[in-house]
Design a protein around this motif. Sequence first.
Motif, PDB file in Angstrom:
ATOM      1  N   THR A  73      34.867  27.983  52.977  1.00  0.00           N
ATOM      2  CA  THR A  73      34.465  29.362  52.900  1.00  0.00           C
ATOM      3  C   THR A  73      35.421  30.366  52.875  1.00  0.00           C
ATOM      4  O   THR A  73      36.478  30.243  53.625  1.00  0.00           O
ATOM      5  CB  THR A  73      33.627  29.600  54.140  1.00  0.00           C
ATOM      6  OG1 THR A  73      32.383  28.627  53.923  1.00  0.00           O
ATOM      7  CG2 THR A  73      32.934  31.044  53.942  1.00  0.00           C
TER       8      THR A  73
ATOM      9  N   LEU B 283      36.110  38.101  60.823  1.00  0.00           N
ATOM     10  CA  LEU B 283      35.451  37.212  59.590  1.00  0.00           C
ATOM     11  C   LEU B 283      35.607  35.776  59.705  1.00  0.00           C
ATOM     12  O   LEU B 283      34.772  34.990  58.949  1.00  0.00           O
ATOM     13  CB  LEU B 283      36.401  37.397  58.136  1.00  0.00           C
ATOM     14  CG  LEU B 283      36.288  38.901  57.672  1.00  0.00           C
ATOM     15  CD1 LEU B 283      37.289  39.112  56.581  1.00  0.00           C
ATOM     16  CD2 LEU B 283      35.012  39.099  56.853  1.00  0.00           C
TER      17      LEU B 283
ATOM     18  N   ARG C 225      35.952  34.341  53.056  1.00  0.00           N
ATOM     19  CA  ARG C 225      35.289  35.437  53.168  1.00  0.00           C
ATOM     20  C   ARG C 225      36.191  36.903  53.014  1.00  0.00           C
ATOM     21  O   ARG C 225      37.300  36.715  53.790  1.00  0.00           O
ATOM     22  CB  ARG C 225      34.786  35.626  54.749  1.00  0.00           C
ATOM     23  CG  ARG C 225      33.684  34.613  54.998  1.00  0.00           C
ATOM     24  CD  ARG C 225      32.885  34.740  56.260  1.00  0.00           C
ATOM     25  NE  ARG C 225      31.778  33.852  56.470  1.00  0.00           N
ATOM     26  CZ  ARG C 225      32.089  32.642  56.914  1.00  0.00           C
ATOM     27  NH1 ARG C 225      33.364  32.579  57.706  1.00  0.00           N
ATOM     28  NH2 ARG C 225      30.911  31.962  57.124  1.00  0.00           N
TER      29      ARG C 225
ATOM     30  N   ALA D 185      39.679  31.970  44.810  1.00  0.00           N
ATOM     31  CA  ALA D 185      38.506  32.940  45.135  1.00  0.00           C
ATOM     32  C   ALA D 185      38.821  34.102  44.664  1.00  0.00           C
ATOM     33  O   ALA D 185      37.655  34.824  44.186  1.00  0.00           O
ATOM     34  CB  ALA D 185      38.420  32.979  46.790  1.00  0.00           C
TER      35      ALA D 185
ATOM     36  N   GLU E 151      35.841  44.461  53.899  1.00  0.00           N
ATOM     37  CA  GLU E 151      36.264  45.631  53.182  1.00  0.00           C
ATOM     38  C   GLU E 151      37.601  46.080  53.465  1.00  0.00           C
ATOM     39  O   GLU E 151      38.114  45.904  54.249  1.00  0.00           O
ATOM     40  CB  GLU E 151      35.071  46.745  53.874  1.00  0.00           C
ATOM     41  CG  GLU E 151      33.593  46.532  53.751  1.00  0.00           C
ATOM     42  CD  GLU E 151      32.873  47.499  54.163  1.00  0.00           C
ATOM     43  OE1 GLU E 151      33.445  48.477  54.857  1.00  0.00           O
ATOM     44  OE2 GLU E 151      31.584  47.435  54.297  1.00  0.00           O
TER      45      GLU E 151
ATOM     46  N   ARG F  72      32.564  28.413  48.996  1.00  0.00           N
ATOM     47  CA  ARG F  72      31.915  29.510  49.401  1.00  0.00           C
ATOM     48  C   ARG F  72      32.573  30.920  49.260  1.00  0.00           C
ATOM     49  O   ARG F  72      33.426  30.763  50.097  1.00  0.00           O
ATOM     50  CB  ARG F  72      31.075  29.419  50.509  1.00  0.00           C
ATOM     51  CG  ARG F  72      29.972  28.033  50.577  1.00  0.00           C
ATOM     52  CD  ARG F  72      29.515  28.104  51.852  1.00  0.00           C
ATOM     53  NE  ARG F  72      28.520  26.930  52.142  1.00  0.00           N
ATOM     54  CZ  ARG F  72      28.977  25.766  52.764  1.00  0.00           C
ATOM     55  NH1 ARG F  72      30.299  25.826  53.227  1.00  0.00           N
ATOM     56  NH2 ARG F  72      28.356  24.746  53.209  1.00  0.00           N
ATOM     57  N   VAL F  73      32.387  31.801  48.670  1.00  0.00           N
ATOM     58  CA  VAL F  73      32.981  32.926  48.569  1.00  0.00           C
ATOM     59  C   VAL F  73      32.216  34.116  49.119  1.00  0.00           C
ATOM     60  O   VAL F  73      31.137  34.381  48.084  1.00  0.00           O
ATOM     61  CB  VAL F  73      33.612  33.181  47.024  1.00  0.00           C
ATOM     62  CG1 VAL F  73      34.597  34.514  47.010  1.00  0.00           C
ATOM     63  CG2 VAL F  73      34.616  32.032  46.799  1.00  0.00           C
ATOM     64  N   GLU F  74      32.409  34.826  49.790  1.00  0.00           N
ATOM     65  CA  GLU F  74      31.599  35.824  50.422  1.00  0.00           C
ATOM     66  C   GLU F  74      32.338  37.388  50.489  1.00  0.00           C
ATOM     67  O   GLU F  74      33.828  37.082  50.556  1.00  0.00           O
ATOM     68  CB  GLU F  74      31.154  35.533  51.908  1.00  0.00           C
ATOM     69  CG  GLU F  74      30.229  34.360  51.948  1.00  0.00           C
ATOM     70  CD  GLU F  74      29.895  33.968  53.291  1.00  0.00           C
ATOM     71  OE1 GLU F  74      30.286  34.804  54.484  1.00  0.00           O
ATOM     72  OE2 GLU F  74      29.398  32.955  53.743  1.00  0.00           O
ATOM     73  N   GLY F  75      31.803  38.112  49.934  1.00  0.00           N
ATOM     74  CA  GLY F  75      32.386  39.528  49.870  1.00  0.00           C
ATOM     75  C   GLY F  75      33.184  39.771  48.802  1.00  0.00           C
ATOM     76  O   GLY F  75      34.383  40.577  48.822  1.00  0.00           O
ATOM     77  N   LYS F  76      33.180  39.061  47.778  1.00  0.00           N
ATOM     78  CA  LYS F  76      34.115  39.340  46.422  1.00  0.00           C
ATOM     79  C   LYS F  76      34.050  40.573  46.007  1.00  0.00           C
ATOM     80  O   LYS F  76      34.790  40.993  45.362  1.00  0.00           O
ATOM     81  CB  LYS F  76      33.733  38.137  45.594  1.00  0.00           C
ATOM     82  CG  LYS F  76      34.780  38.214  44.469  1.00  0.00           C
ATOM     83  CD  LYS F  76      34.554  36.832  43.282  1.00  0.00           C
ATOM     84  CE  LYS F  76      35.600  36.704  42.625  1.00  0.00           C
ATOM     85  NZ  LYS F  76      35.949  35.430  41.661  1.00  0.00           N
ATOM     86  N   SER F  77      32.833  41.451  46.386  1.00  0.00           N
ATOM     87  CA  SER F  77      32.897  42.838  45.735  1.00  0.00           C
ATOM     88  C   SER F  77      33.929  43.619  46.487  1.00  0.00           C
ATOM     89  O   SER F  77      34.187  44.666  46.016  1.00  0.00           O
ATOM     90  CB  SER F  77      31.482  43.268  45.861  1.00  0.00           C
ATOM     91  OG  SER F  77      31.080  43.295  47.319  1.00  0.00           O
ATOM     92  N   ASN F  78      34.461  43.188  47.318  1.00  0.00           N
ATOM     93  CA  ASN F  78      35.544  43.941  48.264  1.00  0.00           C
ATOM     94  C   ASN F  78      36.718  43.917  47.622  1.00  0.00           C
ATOM     95  O   ASN F  78      37.887  44.577  48.132  1.00  0.00           O
ATOM     96  CB  ASN F  78      35.343  43.462  49.842  1.00  0.00           C
ATOM     97  CG  ASN F  78      34.226  43.806  50.342  1.00  0.00           C
ATOM     98  OD1 ASN F  78      33.783  45.048  50.276  1.00  0.00           O
ATOM     99  ND2 ASN F  78      33.780  42.962  51.575  1.00  0.00           N
TER     100      ASN F  78
END
Length: 258
Positions: free
Chosen positions: A193, A228, A195, A73, A198, A42-48
Motif C-alpha cells: 500500500t 500515513l 499512501r 505508484a 497532502e 493499493r495507491v491512496e491519495g494519488k490526487s495529492n
Amino acid sequence: MSSAESVAPEPDETGDPRRPSWFYTFGRLALAPLARAVYRPRVEGKSNIPRTGAVIFASNHLSFIDSIAIPVAVAPRPVHFLAKSSYFEGRGLQGWLSKVLFTAVGAIPVRRGAGQAALEALEQQRQILESGAAVALYPEGTRSLDGRLYKGRTGVAFLALQTGAPVVPVGLTGTDKVMPVGARVPSLRQRVTVRFGEPLELSHHGPASSGKARRTATDEIMAAIHALSGQELADAYNESPAQSPMEKIKRALPHERR
C-alpha cells in the motif's frame, strides 16, 4: 543512506539525469505494468501528486522494494532518487538487468564518499528540483530493521526550504513483507500500500540557513509520514552502532543529523 554514509554524484553517461533516457523509457514501459500486475499495489491519495513542477516525495523506508513501489505508484510522472553507483556498473546479463531496473525507476548513480560528498549529493538533488522535476527521499536515511519510524534527518527539509518545492509525504506499508531485509527474492504473496498525503508547504518555518527551521520542518514531515504509515515511533535516529569512542562522543552532543 545512513548518517555514516555519504555520496558524491557520479557523472551520468547518458547525459543530463533530469531528462528521461531511452533506458528509463524502456524500463518504465516494461517494468511498471509487470510490477502492478504482480503486486497489485493499493495507491491512496494519488490526487495529492502535483502533475508538474518541482516536488519532493518524502517516505518512510522499510525495504529495498520501496524504491520500486514509489515510482510505480507515481507513474506516469517520472521521479528520481540517488542509488549506489555499483548498481549501474555490473557486468554481463545480471549487470545489464540491474542497470535497466534502476534506470527505469529513476535512480541516479552516486559514489560513496566522505565529508563534502554528502553536500554534493544534496546539490545534485537541488539542481534536479530547480529543473522542475521530482525527487524521492527517505528522511530516516536508511531502512528500518525493526519496522519502527525513526527520527528524520534534516536534508529533505533543507532542500524544500532552499528550493521552495512542496513535500508530499508518503506512507508505505507491506514492502517489508514483500522483500524483508536480507531477502534475495521478493515474495509474490504480499500486497503493498502506497499512501500519498497532502503537499506540505514549509516556508513558514523559516529559511534553509536556520537550523531551527530545518528541524521543525523535518518534524512536520515526519509527523505527516507517521499519520500515513501508522508505524510505532522510535524517537531516535536510525544509525549503526558507534564504532569508536570519538563517534560515541559526537553522537552524544546535540547537533543536526543531515
